[in-house]
Enzyme design. Sequence first.
Site, short mmCIF file in Angstrom:
data_model
loop_
_atom_site.label_atom_id
_atom_site.label_comp_id
_atom_site.label_asym_id
_atom_site.label_seq_id
_atom_site.Cartn_x
_atom_site.Cartn_y
_atom_site.Cartn_z
CG ASP A 1 -0.97 8.38 2.54
OD1 ASP A 1 -0.21 9.23 2.06
OD2 ASP A 1 -1.56 8.54 3.64
CG ASN B 1 -8.13 1.78 -2.11
OD1 ASN B 1 -7.95 0.99 -3.03
ND2 ASN B 1 -8.84 1.49 -1.05
CG ASP C 1 -1.92 2.60 6.36
OD1 ASP C 1 -2.26 2.21 5.23
OD2 ASP C 1 -2.29 3.68 6.85
CG ASP D 1 -1.50 1.22 1.65
OD1 ASP D 1 -2.38 1.64 0.90
OD2 ASP D 1 -1.12 1.81 2.67
CE LYS E 1 -5.22 -0.33 -1.16
NZ LYS E 1 -4.07 0.26 -0.43
N1 PLP Z 1 -7.51 8.40 -1.78
C1 PLP Z 1 -7.06 9.62 -1.45
C2 PLP Z 1 -7.70 10.81 -2.06
C3 PLP Z 1 -6.00 9.78 -0.55
O1 PLP Z 1 -5.56 11.02 -0.24
C4 PLP Z 1 -5.41 8.62 0.02
C5 PLP Z 1 -4.30 8.73 0.94
O2 PLP Z 1 -3.71 9.77 1.17
C6 PLP Z 1 -5.90 7.37 -0.34
C7 PLP Z 1 -6.94 7.29 -1.24
C8 PLP Z 1 -5.36 6.11 0.23
O3 PLP Z 1 -4.20 5.71 -0.43
P1 PLP Z 1 -3.48 4.35 -0.07
O4 PLP Z 1 -4.35 3.23 -0.55
O5 PLP Z 1 -2.17 4.45 -0.80
O6 PLP Z 1 -3.30 4.35 1.42
CA CA Z 2 -2.72 3.29 3.24
#
Ligand code: PLP
Ligand code: CA
Length: 304
Positions: A29, A61, A243, A27, A217
């Site tokens: 963020d 995501n 996370d 993943d 996801k």
């Molecule tokens: N969508 C948006 C608009 C976001 O800002 C974030 C995280 O900052 C995510 C989805 C989630 O991203 P990830 O799946 O990489 O945690």
């Molecule tokens: Ca994440």
Amino acid sequence: FGFKGCQKIRGPQIRSLLEAKDFFLFDCDGVIWHGENAITGAAKVVNALIRHGKNVVFVTNNSTRPRENYVHKFSRLGFTDVMLEQIFSSSYCSALYLRDVVKICGQVFVIGCEGLRRELQEAGIPCLEETDDPDATIYDCALAPDVKAVLVGHDDKLTFLKLAKASCYLKDPDCLFLATDNDPWHPLSSGRILPGSGSLTAALEVASGRKATVIGKPSRFMFECISSQFRGVDPAQCLMVGDRLETDMLFGSNCGLDTMLTLTGVSQIEEAQEYRNSDLSTNHSLVPDYVVDTIADFLPAFEE
Ligand code: PLP
Ligand code: CA
């Protein structure tokens, strides 16, 4: 492994897990970075895994950016070897879904950012051009006759008119209802939160009385995209690192992958333990197999 089951693992256990797996899904963020800041040590870990011949992919995501932007972001943050083919975003996978699964004929009404539109255009999917007069209302705007799907992603320019139009398109039962992801909210570094696409999708679900098909996801489709592009991916050889229990761990469980929670993001180990101790068996799919404080804990495993 004797040490599987919502447990914090260290040194030798991490080393044997990294040796046993050959495909790593990260993943972004909360695992790799927080917004514009890389997690300390994450670039070294990713670069080392790639150098050791492991397959590494990123499963995010976040639908707001096209994949090229992620290539630049990785390189800017010191992840020097990450290529376009390793990036699976919910916007890219939504485009593949519309092109390859649904084989859409007609236009898509998009609630989302420019990055989502870009991915759809690259896949050759026509999106309805939005040219709304800011004072227009649903009473006087035109609706296109050939909208065959409404796709909802993160939209920081959402207007009531867009929601209203989407609700009207969804009155046609042949118009598909898709969501890039169902994330409820996202943490910001200031301690504030950002509402996620899930909150927009929920509004449309209420207005339309329908349920959206989620692409990101925890849906299995992102893993199908990965499997279709990397020959011979064996779920038993994969480790999904994330996370968030409700997206990343459930995604891993849904796809038959071993899962690892890293504590640099949204979910805490106590929440995982509550799910583990719950009587509700569906909660057990949210429990990680392994837990680490940060993926930087992988680093000693690469030292001789
Ligand atoms: N969508 C948006 C608009 C976001 O800002 C974030 C995280 O900052 C995510 C989805 C989630 O991203 P990830 O799946 O990489 O945690
Ligand atoms: Ca994440």
